[in-house]
Structures are given as structure tokens and as C-alpha cells.
Design an enzyme around this catalytic site. Sequence first.
Site, short mmCIF file in Angstrom:
data_model
loop_
_atom_site.label_atom_id
_atom_site.label_comp_id
_atom_site.label_asym_id
_atom_site.label_seq_id
_atom_site.Cartn_x
_atom_site.Cartn_y
_atom_site.Cartn_z
N ASP A 1 -77.04 51.95 -57.58
CA ASP A 1 -76.46 51.97 -56.24
C ASP A 1 -75.21 51.10 -56.17
OD1 ASP A 1 -78.76 53.38 -55.66
OD2 ASP A 1 -79.27 52.21 -53.89
N HIS B 1 -79.00 48.55 -59.40
CA HIS B 1 -77.66 48.49 -58.81
C HIS B 1 -76.58 48.26 -59.85
CE1 HIS B 1 -80.33 47.70 -55.42
NE2 HIS B 1 -79.35 48.05 -54.60
#
Length: 464
Positions: A166, A321
Site C-alpha cells: 500500500d 506497505h
Amino acid sequence: MLALALLALPSLAWAASGAHSHPHSAVNAAATAATSKQPAPTAAYDRTTWQGEEQIKDPNAECTYYSYPPVNAIIGSYPAIWKTADLSAAGISADDKALFRALNATIPQIQPRGDRAGNFQGVVYDGNSDPDCWWTYTRCTTPKIASLQDDVTKCDQPNTWGFTLDDGPNCSHNAYFDYLNSINQKATLFYIGSNVLDWPLEAQRGLADGHEICSHTWSHPYMTSLTNEQAFAELYFSKKAIKQVLGITVRCWRPPYGDVDDRIRFIAEALDMRTIIWNADTDDYNWVTQGLPAIRKNYQSILNNQSAGAYDDSGVIVLTHEIDAGTMQLSQEFLPQIMKQFTGGVLPVAVCMNNTEPYVEQSSYVYPNYAQWAAGTRSVSLAAPTAAPNSGRLILDAQASGGVTISGATVSTAPSASAVKQMKTTGSTSSQAAATTAAKSGASQAVVPGLLALFGVLATGLAL
């Protein structure tokens, strides 16, 4: 009925990690947060193409702002970078506003809750009946509105690790992406629209390297806190930025913090984007406050669950992430063991779903299916990422009938539920024949509007 009041959720390290830095506001906090040293000179680098940009190995130089003419040409037609998106900016087109007006009357009447930072103090919600399938409160992933698709939460194949990253594109990801290339590993990248316009060449590299691209909104807010217009704009402009900078029309998104309900799902599906959640979380974005050892324990817990047989029936989609050096370091550290234990494969979500054509531009972008991936195929048929500074208008489905007319193209405002299902099953968002067939079968009208055709590319296509 049990009504419960929500307290403010914990603030996230993400907000202070440098992800809010944005060159287009003349601020480059990402570089200064990365190091106290002066950035390396960038004059010797080619910062006009993703191929040139990927050659920069010094993170300080990577995170030094560069001017990219294709983005300069379109930035005025977007909301302010890293601000909650809406339609108020002077340069936003009449077409974009008309698209929202066509959708707004059909959006479920669910009130916004809390604020964009996740403060739900004083919000009262019936957690027992969970009328809106609010993930943040109940972890609901099966919408209460029957025509909406379930959220994607796992890989169906046993012992698979759905590899997702992400908050990209990160300005200093070259060393990490070089590593992923060295082990022939692909992921699903959830791009924030503001980051795409801030770091366009980094965004293009993600696609060129063969990763799957999805949307992660325009500015990373708690989505259920937003008005209809704001939620539309957060999804629409992230999708539009990816289209104009990379040349692809994405059909998936992930809600920041997982915060989604049926109102937000409805808007996302109207924009032809499937909601992707997760069923395992490394909490890696919190490494700054929790420390690297704590996050390593989270990774190890997932590995231990695999050893205990937790994923023998179906796999896992894991939240990780691209946000900063720490999260990328942790991913690189654990990937060898993950690949060893998860014998079904470490793979993008599209491969989990056997979706070989994840974008509207189907013929140009073909990914392996799961059987091919399991057999060792990693190659992706990719057209070169192409910035399209003059394609500010996203063409609608010219074959659709009824509804609102935008720049000579017409979009239906109410396909049937079965037509929506058929369109998504076949991977076509512009199949009027499917809608006609379903209508003849007597299917009831769906709540999902005909903006499913919004980003469809037909004969007229997009002016790339």
C-alpha cells in the site's frame, strides 16, 4: 438493538512518515525525513523516463523533486494534492462534475461518520445488525446491499500469500524494486493518486516491472467520513491519475485503514473498482512507534500460522506497505522465508483471482493465471507505461443507452443486477449485449448505476 459509541481510533504512524510530502505544494518532506544529509546532485540523472529514474540508487537523490512535464500539464485539472478531494477546484471539468451528478441520486442514504483522520468520537452505530456492513466496526466484508460484490479478502488457493503493498509509489523504492526483480517477484501495488502525481516515474516503474496496479484513493482518508462528493472524488481522481500517468484503467481499490461500508462500496463499484481488503496484517506501517522487533513478531505470527496449517484450505492476503525504508526493509527481510513456507506461491491478487486481464485495456496487459504462476510463469505482456497529458476527459461507453450524455457519449443509469454480474464475470465493463440479455430475462433493476461503463475503452478509446 445494541447501539455502541465509537471512540477515536489510534493515530497511525503513516500520517507522520513522510507520505504526506508533496512536491507540488513546494514541500519535499520525504527527502528530509529520510536523512539529515544533503541530497545527492541529480543533474547527471535522466529524470524524464522511468528507465532513467530507476537507475538512481541514492535514496536522497531519488526523493529530490523533479519536474515532469506531462504531470505539469494536467495538475490543474485535479483537486489539491494531499487534501480531501472534491469537485471545487477551478480546473475540474464539467464532464467530471456531470458524472458525479449522474451517480449521486442513486447512492445509498448512509450518513458519513467521524472525520478523515479516524476520529469516531460520539458516533453511534448498531453493531449487532450492522446495517451498512461497516468494516471498521464489525469487519463485515459481505455487503448488505445484495447487488454489491463481496470484498476480496483471501486467496482461494491453499498456502498462498497474496502480496500487496500500500501507499506507493514511494520516492525511494528503487533498491527494493531491484530486489523484487532479482527474485522475479511481483505484487499488487495500491497507489495513492497524490503520490502518482508527485512521483510519476516511480509509478510507471511499478507497472513496467510487471506488478499489478490498483487504487488507494486520492489522499488516504477514512472513506466513511466523507460526503458523497468527496468519496466519489477520492476514488475517481485516483483512478484518473493512474490512467493519465501510466496509461492503464484500474478495476480494483483498497480502502485506507480498511474503512469501507456499503455507501463507499457502491461508489467504488459504480467506478468499476472491486474492493480488496486483507485477512492478515503485519502492522508494518507502525514500525516507527512499535519498533522493528515488534513488526518482525507480526510477520513471524503469520508464518507460524502457516506452519500450523491455518492456510491449508485457502491462502492469505497480507497487508504490507511500500511507505518507507522500514517497511520495505522488513518485506525484503522476510520474503525468502515467506516464499519457502507458502508453497502455493507468493503472488499478486489478480493471480489469486485468476484474473489475467486486470485492466480495461485487456489486450495490452495480460498476466499469468494461477496455474501458469504455479508452474513458474512470471512474464507479463505489458505495453509501455505512457503518460497521457492531453487525455483529461475519460471517454464513456458510447454504446450504452439512456442516462446522461457527456461530451457526446452516453452512459446508462441502471443496468440490471444480472447484467452487472455478467459484465464483471466476463471482464467487460462495456458490454451492452450482456445488459440487453439480462434485461430480457426479467432481472430486477440493480442499485449499481450504469457508471460501470465510465472508464470503458471502446472504438473511440482514450486520446493517448
